[in-house]
Design a protein around this motif. Structure first.
Motif, PDB file in Angstrom:
ATOM      1  N   VAL A  76      11.906   9.611 -10.948  1.00  0.00           N
ATOM      2  CA  VAL A  76      11.914   8.215 -10.495  1.00  0.00           C
ATOM      3  C   VAL A  76      12.902   7.345 -11.272  1.00  0.00           C
ATOM      4  CG1 VAL A  76       9.573   8.307  -9.583  1.00  0.00           C
ATOM      5  CG2 VAL A  76       9.924   7.610 -11.952  1.00  0.00           C
ATOM      6  N   GLU A  77      13.181   7.703 -12.512  1.00  0.00           N
ATOM      7  CA  GLU A  77      14.104   6.902 -13.314  1.00  0.00           C
ATOM      8  C   GLU A  77      15.540   7.007 -12.811  1.00  0.00           C
ATOM      9  OE1 GLU A  77      13.854  10.963 -14.882  1.00  0.00           O
ATOM     10  OE2 GLU A  77      12.293   9.504 -14.469  1.00  0.00           O
ATOM     11  N   THR A  78      15.842   8.001 -11.977  1.00  0.00           N
ATOM     12  CA  THR A  78      17.209   8.180 -11.473  1.00  0.00           C
ATOM     13  C   THR A  78      17.402   7.615 -10.065  1.00  0.00           C
ATOM     14  OG1 THR A  78      16.768  10.349 -10.488  1.00  0.00           O
ATOM     15  CG2 THR A  78      17.430  10.316 -12.820  1.00  0.00           C
ATOM     16  N   GLN A  79      16.356   7.116  -9.450  1.00  0.00           N
ATOM     17  CA  GLN A  79      16.453   6.602  -8.080  1.00  0.00           C
ATOM     18  C   GLN A  79      17.107   5.213  -8.076  1.00  0.00           C
ATOM     19  OE1 GLN A  79      15.806   8.363  -5.513  1.00  0.00           O
ATOM     20  NE2 GLN A  79      14.525   9.983  -6.332  1.00  0.00           N
ATOM     21  N   PHE A 109      13.856   2.469  -5.636  1.00  0.00           N
ATOM     22  CA  PHE A 109      12.554   3.087  -5.833  1.00  0.00           C
ATOM     23  C   PHE A 109      11.502   2.310  -5.046  1.00  0.00           C
ATOM     24  CE2 PHE A 109       8.579   3.543  -8.325  1.00  0.00           C
ATOM     25  CZ  PHE A 109       8.380   4.897  -8.118  1.00  0.00           C
ATOM     26  N   LEU A 110      10.729   3.010  -4.223  1.00  0.00           N
ATOM     27  CA  LEU A 110       9.694   2.404  -3.394  1.00  0.00           C
ATOM     28  C   LEU A 110       8.329   2.683  -4.011  1.00  0.00           C
ATOM     29  CD1 LEU A 110      11.023   3.777   0.014  1.00  0.00           C
ATOM     30  CD2 LEU A 110      11.518   1.562  -0.988  1.00  0.00           C
ATOM     31  N   THR A 111       7.498   1.647  -4.131  1.00  0.00           N
ATOM     32  CA  THR A 111       6.209   1.805  -4.792  1.00  0.00           C
ATOM     33  C   THR A 111       5.225   0.727  -4.347  1.00  0.00           C
ATOM     34  OG1 THR A 111       5.110   1.943  -6.951  1.00  0.00           O
ATOM     35  CG2 THR A 111       6.942   0.397  -6.768  1.00  0.00           C
ATOM     36  N   PRO A 112       3.921   1.015  -4.423  1.00  0.00           N
ATOM     37  CA  PRO A 112       2.926  -0.030  -4.230  1.00  0.00           C
ATOM     38  C   PRO A 112       2.482  -0.625  -5.575  1.00  0.00           C
ATOM     39  CG  PRO A 112       1.848   2.083  -4.132  1.00  0.00           C
ATOM     40  CD  PRO A 112       3.328   2.348  -4.354  1.00  0.00           C
ATOM     41  N   GLU A 113       3.058  -0.149  -6.670  1.00  0.00           N
ATOM     42  CA  GLU A 113       2.611  -0.521  -8.011  1.00  0.00           C
ATOM     43  C   GLU A 113       3.564  -1.486  -8.702  1.00  0.00           C
ATOM     44  OE1 GLU A 113       1.510   2.901 -10.370  1.00  0.00           O
ATOM     45  OE2 GLU A 113       1.238   4.060  -8.525  1.00  0.00           O
ATOM     46  N   GLY A 139      13.914   6.795  -3.253  1.00  0.00           N
ATOM     47  CA  GLY A 139      12.836   7.743  -3.415  1.00  0.00           C
ATOM     48  C   GLY A 139      11.540   7.056  -3.793  1.00  0.00           C
ATOM     49  N   THR A 140      10.502   7.870  -3.852  1.00  0.00           N
ATOM     50  CA  THR A 140       9.173   7.419  -4.232  1.00  0.00           C
ATOM     51  C   THR A 140       8.682   8.320  -5.359  1.00  0.00           C
ATOM     52  OG1 THR A 140       7.970   8.884  -2.739  1.00  0.00           O
ATOM     53  CG2 THR A 140       8.719   6.772  -1.817  1.00  0.00           C
ATOM     54  N   VAL A 141       7.507   8.057  -5.856  1.00  0.00           N
ATOM     55  CA  VAL A 141       6.951   8.876  -6.925  1.00  0.00           C
ATOM     56  C   VAL A 141       6.809  10.337  -6.478  1.00  0.00           C
ATOM     57  CG1 VAL A 141       4.502   8.456  -6.423  1.00  0.00           C
ATOM     58  CG2 VAL A 141       5.247   8.837  -8.780  1.00  0.00           C
ATOM     59  N   ARG A 142       6.590  10.566  -5.196  1.00  0.00           N
ATOM     60  CA  ARG A 142       6.468  11.937  -4.675  1.00  0.00           C
ATOM     61  C   ARG A 142       7.770  12.727  -4.831  1.00  0.00           C
ATOM     62  NH1 ARG A 142       4.730   8.706  -0.910  1.00  0.00           N
ATOM     63  NH2 ARG A 142       6.434   9.200   0.488  1.00  0.00           N
ATOM     64  N   SER A 192       0.839  -1.201   0.000  1.00  0.00           N
ATOM     65  CA  SER A 192       0.000   0.000   0.000  1.00  0.00           C
ATOM     66  C   SER A 192       0.876   1.253   0.000  1.00  0.00           C
ATOM     67  CB  SER A 192      -0.899   0.026   1.242  1.00  0.00           C
ATOM     68  OG  SER A 192      -0.104   0.212   2.402  1.00  0.00           O
ATOM     69  N   GLU A 193       0.263   2.376  -0.316  1.00  0.00           N
ATOM     70  CA  GLU A 193       0.977   3.654  -0.286  1.00  0.00           C
ATOM     71  C   GLU A 193       1.416   3.995   1.140  1.00  0.00           C
ATOM     72  OE1 GLU A 193       3.104   6.466  -1.594  1.00  0.00           O
ATOM     73  OE2 GLU A 193       1.883   5.437  -3.094  1.00  0.00           O
ATOM     74  N   GLU A 194       0.586   3.641   2.125  1.00  0.00           N
ATOM     75  CA  GLU A 194       0.946   3.888   3.531  1.00  0.00           C
ATOM     76  C   GLU A 194       2.186   3.099   3.924  1.00  0.00           C
ATOM     77  OE1 GLU A 194      -3.045   4.940   2.620  1.00  0.00           O
ATOM     78  OE2 GLU A 194      -2.200   2.925   2.559  1.00  0.00           O
ATOM     79  N   ARG A 195       2.268   1.890   3.441  1.00  0.00           N
ATOM     80  CA  ARG A 195       3.431   1.047   3.747  1.00  0.00           C
ATOM     81  C   ARG A 195       4.686   1.586   3.052  1.00  0.00           C
ATOM     82  NH1 ARG A 195       6.225  -1.059   7.160  1.00  0.00           N
ATOM     83  NH2 ARG A 195       6.853  -3.220   6.939  1.00  0.00           N
TER      84      ARG A 195
END
Length: 149
Positions: free
Chosen positions: A68-71, A74-78, A61-64, A38-41
């Motif tokens: 994102v391509e340089t991280q 990368f952390l995501t729920p997707e 990093g995250t989408v926020r 989840s986004e919360e996680r």
């Protein structure tokens, strides 16, 4: 085929184990996507990676955070791979993509939760049947990792 490592957590939470595994990936020059349920996680893991050690830093990093391509991490729920990661980490039962495009996948789960254990046993069987190289690691009483299968 992808090398898939299952980490059965018993004495430490994901937030304590994940930074060490991510550090090893970066040492090998591998970008990583960490997929949570989840986004919360994702936010909780992001916070944990900023504060896990006063002596160390894991670039992530995250989408926020944008770009994102340089991280490197990368952390995501997707089910996305914007940083062209070689490693996919699945935590908290996140159901990930087809893992065939990765060098390595890491599945981390809380072995004290009966549902999580059952779910990951089924995932293990399916991935093994698909021809992936799977290994199973479990913490001993001292928190050390022991290869079980």
């Amino acid at each position: 085929m992808t090398e898939i490592l299952f980490y059965h957590l018993q004495s430490q939470p994901v937030e304590r184990v994940l930074p060490q595994l991510l550090g090893k990936c970066l040492e090998r020059g591998w970008n990583v996507v960490v997929q949570a349920s989840s986004e919360e996680r994702v936010q909780a893991l992001d916070d944990a990676l900023w504060t896990y050690s006063a002596e160390s830093f894991l670039p992530h990093g995250t989408v926020r955070d944008g770009a994102v391509e340089t991280q490197p991490i990368f952390l995501t729920p997707e089910d996305i791979n914007p940083n062209k990661a070689k490693v996919r980490v699945l935590v908290d039962g996140a159901s990930g993509p087809d893992l065939a495009g990765y060098t390595r996948a890491i599945v981390m789960f809380d072995g004290n939760l009966t549902d999580a254990l059952a779910t990951e046993r089924e995932r293990w069987k399916a991935l093994k049947a698909a021809g992936h190289q799977v290994t199973y690691w479990q913490q001993d009483g001292d928190g050390r990792w022991v290869k079980k299968a």
